[in-house]
Design a protein around this motif. Structure first.
Motif, short mmCIF file in Angstrom:
data_model
loop_
_atom_site.label_atom_id
_atom_site.label_comp_id
_atom_site.label_asym_id
_atom_site.label_seq_id
_atom_site.Cartn_x
_atom_site.Cartn_y
_atom_site.Cartn_z
N ALA A 175 0.83 -1.21 0.00
CA ALA A 175 0.00 0.00 0.00
C ALA A 175 0.86 1.25 0.00
O ALA A 175 0.56 2.23 -0.68
CB ALA A 175 -0.93 -0.02 1.21
N ARG A 176 1.94 1.20 0.78
CA ARG A 176 2.84 2.35 0.83
C ARG A 176 3.51 2.57 -0.52
O ARG A 176 3.63 3.71 -1.00
CB ARG A 176 3.90 2.11 1.92
CG ARG A 176 4.88 3.26 2.10
CD ARG A 176 4.14 4.55 2.46
NE ARG A 176 5.06 5.57 2.90
CZ ARG A 176 4.71 6.83 3.10
NH1 ARG A 176 3.46 7.20 2.89
NH2 ARG A 176 5.58 7.71 3.51
N GLU A 177 3.95 1.50 -1.15
CA GLU A 177 4.57 1.57 -2.47
C GLU A 177 3.62 2.21 -3.48
O GLU A 177 4.01 3.11 -4.24
CB GLU A 177 4.95 0.16 -2.92
CG GLU A 177 5.40 0.03 -4.36
CD GLU A 177 6.81 0.52 -4.61
OE1 GLU A 177 7.16 0.74 -5.78
OE2 GLU A 177 7.55 0.68 -3.63
N GLU A 178 2.37 1.77 -3.46
CA GLU A 178 1.39 2.30 -4.40
C GLU A 178 1.11 3.78 -4.14
O GLU A 178 0.97 4.57 -5.07
CB GLU A 178 0.09 1.49 -4.30
CG GLU A 178 0.24 0.06 -4.80
CD GLU A 178 -0.99 -0.78 -4.50
OE1 GLU A 178 -1.95 -0.23 -3.92
OE2 GLU A 178 -0.97 -1.98 -4.83
N GLU A 179 1.04 4.16 -2.86
CA GLU A 179 0.76 5.55 -2.51
C GLU A 179 1.88 6.48 -2.97
O GLU A 179 1.64 7.54 -3.55
CB GLU A 179 0.53 5.68 -1.01
CG GLU A 179 0.48 7.11 -0.50
CD GLU A 179 -0.60 7.95 -1.16
OE1 GLU A 179 -0.37 9.16 -1.30
OE2 GLU A 179 -1.64 7.38 -1.53
N LEU A 193 2.38 7.88 6.40
CA LEU A 193 2.31 6.43 6.49
C LEU A 193 1.14 5.98 7.36
O LEU A 193 0.47 4.99 7.06
CB LEU A 193 3.62 5.88 7.08
CG LEU A 193 3.73 4.35 7.18
CD1 LEU A 193 3.58 3.70 5.82
CD2 LEU A 193 5.06 3.97 7.81
N GLU A 194 0.85 6.73 8.44
CA GLU A 194 -0.22 6.35 9.35
C GLU A 194 -1.58 6.37 8.64
O GLU A 194 -2.53 5.73 9.09
CB GLU A 194 -0.27 7.28 10.56
CG GLU A 194 0.92 7.13 11.51
CD GLU A 194 2.19 7.77 10.98
OE1 GLU A 194 2.11 8.52 9.99
OE2 GLU A 194 3.27 7.51 11.55
N ASN A 195 -1.68 7.12 7.55
CA ASN A 195 -2.94 7.23 6.85
C ASN A 195 -3.07 6.24 5.70
O ASN A 195 -4.08 6.24 4.99
CB ASN A 195 -3.12 8.66 6.31
CG ASN A 195 -3.26 9.66 7.44
OD1 ASN A 195 -3.83 9.35 8.48
ND2 ASN A 195 -2.74 10.86 7.24
N VAL A 196 -2.03 5.45 5.47
CA VAL A 196 -2.10 4.42 4.44
C VAL A 196 -2.66 3.17 5.09
O VAL A 196 -1.97 2.47 5.81
CB VAL A 196 -0.72 4.14 3.81
CG1 VAL A 196 -0.83 3.04 2.77
CG2 VAL A 196 -0.16 5.40 3.18
N ARG A 197 -3.92 2.91 4.88
CA ARG A 197 -4.58 1.78 5.55
C ARG A 197 -4.97 0.72 4.54
O ARG A 197 -5.26 1.02 3.37
CB ARG A 197 -5.85 2.26 6.28
CG ARG A 197 -5.59 3.32 7.32
CD ARG A 197 -4.67 2.82 8.43
NE ARG A 197 -4.51 3.82 9.46
CZ ARG A 197 -3.64 3.70 10.46
NH1 ARG A 197 -2.87 2.64 10.53
NH2 ARG A 197 -3.52 4.64 11.38
#
Length: 339
Positions: A175-179, A193-197
């Protein structure tokens, strides 16, 4: 935050039968036998995570209600018994339902195993208790009797020390990679990062794999057994736990083991060693990378450039040390210690 749960599950014949019935195989929860015992919410949650209508399950009695209230989706469970960790899994859907539990396991004198949870992922293992006892914060001889929820410090020690990477962590990395990629392509800000759920619906069957790296642990065990006249253990630093901390006639040494000898593993070992040594609560006289076979010359040269020794396995119980030049190590020791 992920917590680690110690769950006795194979210590007696009754537990081993329950293991065979609901951990050793997936159980059909959609169908006439069990589906009617589920609430609609429970049914939907299970199907969301296990669309095949099948899953592995475990449970705890009402006596453990207060402890199970602290367990959540994605938490890691060590299933223990017979002086070893027999399996490692991740909590999927957790719910209180004695009627459903009774279709999985026969109630005993303490009643039903009403605190039911499915397993998002599960991997059988053979990890002796000694590997946990060697971790900072644990005591030798602890046989882990009864359900136990580990605190943050012990959770981190177990995840790092046993080489456990939950599938939920892998999903968060994706998810982080995609964001980040989306932000770079679209010219927007990267979300914290805290908002990448990630949601339960985001998990695909082939991605549900808890990774347990055993090669490094076995390499460490063999190397430690080859030492004579030394005390060995694992050292907790502010940035993590060392694979091996040796105290012997030649002083103290921090060793980082890797499951491969390719350059990427050597580079990873180097980075961790340089991080550990500057944060070590006690000075180290030597730092070394430990590999299953001899790395390439360019990789050995990289270690030596930073004053790091190269250790590699030559055969069963036999290891070779390629020491860094003494002058380089003495120079780098000043950097390690800030001297």
């Amino acid at each position: 935050m992920t917590v680690v749960v110690i769950q006795p599950s194979a210590g007696n014949a009754a537990s081993r039968r329950r293991w065979a019935d609901t951990l050793g195989q997936e159980v059909q929860f959609i169908g006439p036998e069990r589906e009617g015992r589920l609430s609609e919410e429970q049914r939907q949650q299970l199907l969301e995570l296990h669309p095949s209508g099948r899953a592995r399950f475990w449970g705890a009695s009402s006596f453990q209600n207060s402890k199970m209230a602290r367990v959540h989706f994605g938490d890691v469970v060590l299933f223990t018994g017979q002086k070893k960790v027999c399996g490692i899994g991740e909590v999927g859907v957790l719910f209180d339902n004695a009627a459903f539990a009774d279709t999985l396991w026969t109630p005993d004198k303490d009643g039903s195993w009403n605190n039911v949870y499915s397993l998002l992922s599960f991997q059988p293992t053979e990890i002796p208790y000694e590997e946990i006892w060697a971790l900072p914060g644990f005591n030798e001889g602890d046989n882990f009797m009864g359900l136990r929820i580990l605190d943050d410090g012990k959770t981190k020690a177990v995840l790092q020390g046993l080489g456990i990477t939950p599938s939920t962590s892998l999903q968060q990395d994706l998810a982080r990679e995609e964001e980040v990629a989306r932000a770079l392509v679209q010219g927007t800000q990267v979300v914290d990062l805290e908002n990448v759920r990630t949601t339960r619906a985001g998990y695909q069957v082939h991605e549900r794999q808890v990774l347990v790296h055993r090669a490094e642990a076995l390499l460490v065990r063999e190397y430690v057994n080859s030492l004579e006249g030394c005390e060995t253990g694992r050292l907790r630093t502010p940035v993590g736990i060392t694979d091996i901390h040796v105290t012997g006639p030649d002083g103290t040494e921090i060793i980082e083991a890797k499951r491969g000898s390719d350059h990427r593993y050597v580079r990873d070992a180097l980075g961790q060693l340089l991080d550990y040594v500057v944060h070590s609560p006690e000075p180290a006289d030597r730092i070394s990378g430990l590999f299953p076979e001899k790395p390439a010359e360019v990789s050995i040269a990289l270690l030596h450039r930073y004053g790091v020794d190269c250790l590699y396995r030559q055969g069963p119980g036999s290891f070779q040390r390629l020491p860094a030049p003494l002058e380089t190590r003495e120079h780098m020791a000043k950097v390690w210690t800030g001297g």
